[in-house]
Design a protein around this motif. Structure first.
Motif, PDB file in Angstrom:
ATOM      1  N   TYR A  94       2.658  11.726  -0.700  1.00 24.18           N
ATOM      2  CA  TYR A  94       2.491  11.147   0.629  1.00 24.18           C
ATOM      3  C   TYR A  94       2.890   9.680   0.577  1.00 24.18           C
ATOM      4  O   TYR A  94       2.752   9.013  -0.449  1.00 24.18           O
ATOM      5  CB  TYR A  94       1.034  11.248   1.095  1.00 24.18           C
ATOM      6  CG  TYR A  94       0.537  12.660   1.277  1.00 24.18           C
ATOM      7  CD1 TYR A  94       0.668  13.316   2.500  1.00 24.18           C
ATOM      8  CD2 TYR A  94      -0.070  13.345   0.234  1.00 24.18           C
ATOM      9  CE1 TYR A  94       0.214  14.610   2.672  1.00 24.18           C
ATOM     10  CE2 TYR A  94      -0.528  14.642   0.396  1.00 24.18           C
ATOM     11  CZ  TYR A  94      -0.384  15.273   1.616  1.00 24.18           C
ATOM     12  OH  TYR A  94      -0.834  16.558   1.780  1.00 24.18           O
ATOM     13  N   GLY A  95       3.362   9.178   1.716  1.00 25.44           N
ATOM     14  CA  GLY A  95       3.714   7.771   1.793  1.00 25.44           C
ATOM     15  C   GLY A  95       5.209   7.571   1.679  1.00 25.44           C
ATOM     16  O   GLY A  95       5.973   7.995   2.552  1.00 25.44           O
ATOM     17  N   GLN A 108       8.592   4.688   4.754  1.00 21.43           N
ATOM     18  CA  GLN A 108       7.148   4.899   4.607  1.00 21.43           C
ATOM     19  C   GLN A 108       6.636   5.856   5.682  1.00 21.43           C
ATOM     20  O   GLN A 108       6.911   5.667   6.868  1.00 21.43           O
ATOM     21  CB  GLN A 108       6.411   3.565   4.690  1.00 21.43           C
ATOM     22  CG  GLN A 108       4.885   3.635   4.587  1.00 21.43           C
ATOM     23  CD  GLN A 108       4.415   4.290   3.301  1.00 21.43           C
ATOM     24  OE1 GLN A 108       4.092   5.468   3.288  1.00 21.43           O
ATOM     25  NE2 GLN A 108       4.393   3.526   2.211  1.00 21.43           N
ATOM     26  N   THR A 109       5.896   6.880   5.270  1.00 23.67           N
ATOM     27  CA  THR A 109       5.329   7.833   6.224  1.00 23.67           C
ATOM     28  C   THR A 109       3.887   7.510   6.592  1.00 23.67           C
ATOM     29  O   THR A 109       3.304   8.207   7.431  1.00 23.67           O
ATOM     30  CB  THR A 109       5.391   9.271   5.680  1.00 23.67           C
ATOM     31  OG1 THR A 109       4.401   9.436   4.647  1.00 23.67           O
ATOM     32  CG2 THR A 109       6.767   9.606   5.140  1.00 23.67           C
ATOM     33  N   ARG A 158       4.267   0.121   1.246  1.00 27.95           N
ATOM     34  CA  ARG A 158       5.345   0.917   0.665  1.00 27.95           C
ATOM     35  C   ARG A 158       4.825   1.780  -0.484  1.00 27.95           C
ATOM     36  O   ARG A 158       5.584   2.254  -1.335  1.00 27.95           O
ATOM     37  CB  ARG A 158       6.481   0.005   0.196  1.00 27.95           C
ATOM     38  CG  ARG A 158       7.150  -0.758   1.333  1.00 27.95           C
ATOM     39  CD  ARG A 158       8.437  -1.422   0.891  1.00 27.95           C
ATOM     40  NE  ARG A 158       9.089  -2.104   2.002  1.00 27.95           N
ATOM     41  CZ  ARG A 158       9.891  -1.525   2.887  1.00 27.95           C
ATOM     42  NH1 ARG A 158      10.123  -0.224   2.796  1.00 27.95           N
ATOM     43  NH2 ARG A 158      10.455  -2.230   3.850  1.00 27.95           N
ATOM     44  N   SER A 159       3.529   2.028  -0.502  1.00 28.26           N
ATOM     45  CA  SER A 159       2.896   2.756  -1.595  1.00 28.26           C
ATOM     46  C   SER A 159       3.266   4.234  -1.587  1.00 28.26           C
ATOM     47  O   SER A 159       3.651   4.805  -0.563  1.00 28.26           O
ATOM     48  CB  SER A 159       1.373   2.621  -1.493  1.00 28.26           C
ATOM     49  OG  SER A 159       0.976   1.268  -1.512  1.00 28.26           O
ATOM     50  N   LEU A 160       3.114   4.850  -2.756  1.00 25.92           N
ATOM     51  CA  LEU A 160       3.301   6.284  -2.923  1.00 25.92           C
ATOM     52  C   LEU A 160       2.010   6.860  -3.490  1.00 25.92           C
ATOM     53  O   LEU A 160       1.509   6.392  -4.519  1.00 25.92           O
ATOM     54  CB  LEU A 160       4.462   6.559  -3.874  1.00 25.92           C
ATOM     55  CG  LEU A 160       4.778   8.029  -4.179  1.00 25.92           C
ATOM     56  CD1 LEU A 160       5.184   8.783  -2.914  1.00 25.92           C
ATOM     57  CD2 LEU A 160       5.877   8.125  -5.243  1.00 25.92           C
ATOM     58  N   MET A 198       1.151   4.744  -6.874  1.00 32.18           N
ATOM     59  CA  MET A 198       1.985   3.588  -7.186  1.00 32.18           C
ATOM     60  C   MET A 198       1.822   2.662  -5.989  1.00 32.18           C
ATOM     61  O   MET A 198       2.405   2.896  -4.928  1.00 32.18           O
ATOM     62  CB  MET A 198       3.449   4.001  -7.384  1.00 32.18           C
ATOM     63  CG  MET A 198       3.694   4.842  -8.611  1.00 32.18           C
ATOM     64  SD  MET A 198       5.455   5.334  -8.804  1.00 32.18           S
ATOM     65  CE  MET A 198       6.237   3.734  -9.105  1.00 32.18           C
ATOM     66  N   HIS A 199       1.000   1.647  -6.149  1.00 33.72           N
ATOM     67  CA  HIS A 199       0.621   0.824  -5.009  1.00 33.72           C
ATOM     68  C   HIS A 199       1.627  -0.299  -4.817  1.00 33.72           C
ATOM     69  O   HIS A 199       1.951  -1.037  -5.747  1.00 33.72           O
ATOM     70  CB  HIS A 199      -0.778   0.237  -5.208  1.00 33.72           C
ATOM     71  CG  HIS A 199      -1.405  -0.230  -3.940  1.00 33.72           C
ATOM     72  ND1 HIS A 199      -1.335  -1.540  -3.514  1.00 33.72           N
ATOM     73  CD2 HIS A 199      -2.080   0.442  -2.972  1.00 33.72           C
ATOM     74  CE1 HIS A 199      -1.969  -1.647  -2.358  1.00 33.72           C
ATOM     75  NE2 HIS A 199      -2.418  -0.468  -2.009  1.00 33.72           N
TER      76      HIS A 199
END
Length: 300
Positions: free
Chosen positions: A69-70, A88-89, A101-103, A268-269
């Motif tokens: 997500y993200g 970015q979602t 922009r985190s994942l 991954m922040h």
């Protein structure tokens, strides 16, 4: 209802104007349900695949099935450069990612029919108690990588399964139902038809961006605050994940582990430093429950 003239203490003139008016109202989607100040963003699925950019970087097929997500830059090879340009979602109710922009990712569930559940939606919550143990909440170290693993006691990681709706927390446990340690079937005709999982990362940092096990650079606070080894209070990052299924009974983790002991989440922040700090200052440290609308609740 309070008037603006009654507001005598605030961080800025905007908060003076907005906080008393809106603090008691619910946003269109939901409340953070944590009882603490902070914000949340709703996230659409970004990718699905058998890879893990933290544990098996550069190895397609090198892991079990994950739901991402993200950031849509998700891949076995994703790095900070890719995240910086990825779509970015995750966003607030007004559509703004606000520098996020985190994942984020979690392991998929393998259902009793042999199929994977797949992703439906996730919510990323950032919360905290302002001036906890006499300290303000600090931002995460830049470029933080982290994994949280269920401690099987639901005390620190807040890990539980329930049934959830399409958007926001809105889960059956929040509504007074049971917090399960394993997935249960949900009513596909109800307002909460999706298998829901909740898990929280540690909120005490030693200022490192990663560690050998990708876990121990974050820790959980005790009643007296953060431990001396991890003295920095950082936001409580919590993921509320909805799987794209109502069939929870008998499900196992994608790698075959028991969901009661094998659940984990990764991040991954990556956040624009100025915007992340602004959210922390104007929501968490200001004691404002910004929910998914910091523009309305904190004027940002």
């Amino acid at each position: 209802m309070m008037t603006r003239n009654m507001a005598i203490i605030a961080i800025t003139a905007t908060i003076i104007a907005l906080a008393p008016i809106f603090a008691g109202r619910a946003d269109a989607q939901e409340s953070s349900s944590t009882g603490a100040s902070g914000w949340f963003q709703d996230c659409r699925p970004a990718a699905v695949g058998e890879y893990d950019p933290i544990l098996a970087f550069g190895q397609p097929g090198g892991s079990h099935m994950h739901n991402f997500y993200g950031n849509e830059a998700a891949s076995p090879f994703v790095d900070r450069a890719a995240l910086s340009t990825g779509v970015q979602t995750c966003s607030f109710g007004d559509g703004r990612a606000f520098g996020n922009r985190s994942l984020y990712w979690v392991e998929d569930l393998k259902l009793r029919n042999g199929q994977f559940a797949g992703p439906r939606r996730a919510t990323a919550y950032y919360s905290g108690t302002p001036r906890q143990a006499g300290e303000l909440i600090h931002p995460f170290p830049s470029d933080l990588n982290a994994i949280v693993r269920d401690d099987n006691v639901m005390a620190n990681t807040k890990m539980f399964f329930a049934c959830g709706g399409t958007l926001g927390d809105g889960n059956s446990a929040q509504d007074g139902g049971t917090k399960w340690d394993r997935p249960h079937d949900c009513d596909p005709k109800s307002k909460q038809p999706y298998v829901f999982a909740n898990i929280q990362f540690g909120s005490c940092s030693n200022s490192m961006v990663d560690s050998e096990d990708h876990v121990s650079h974050l820790a959980f606070p005790t009643e007296s605050g953060c431990p001396e080894s991890h003295p920095f209070d950082v936001p409580k990052l919590r993921l509320g994940v909805r799987y794209n299924t109502w069939m929870g009974e008998g499900a196992v983790m994608a790698d075959g582990d028991d969901p009661a002991t094998g659940y984990h989440a990764d991040v991954m922040h990556m956040f624009d430093p100025g915007q992340f700090q602004l959210l922390i200052d104007r929501c968490i440290n200001a004691g404002i429950t910004c929910n998914n609308n910091p523009a309305k609740r904190a004027g940002i």
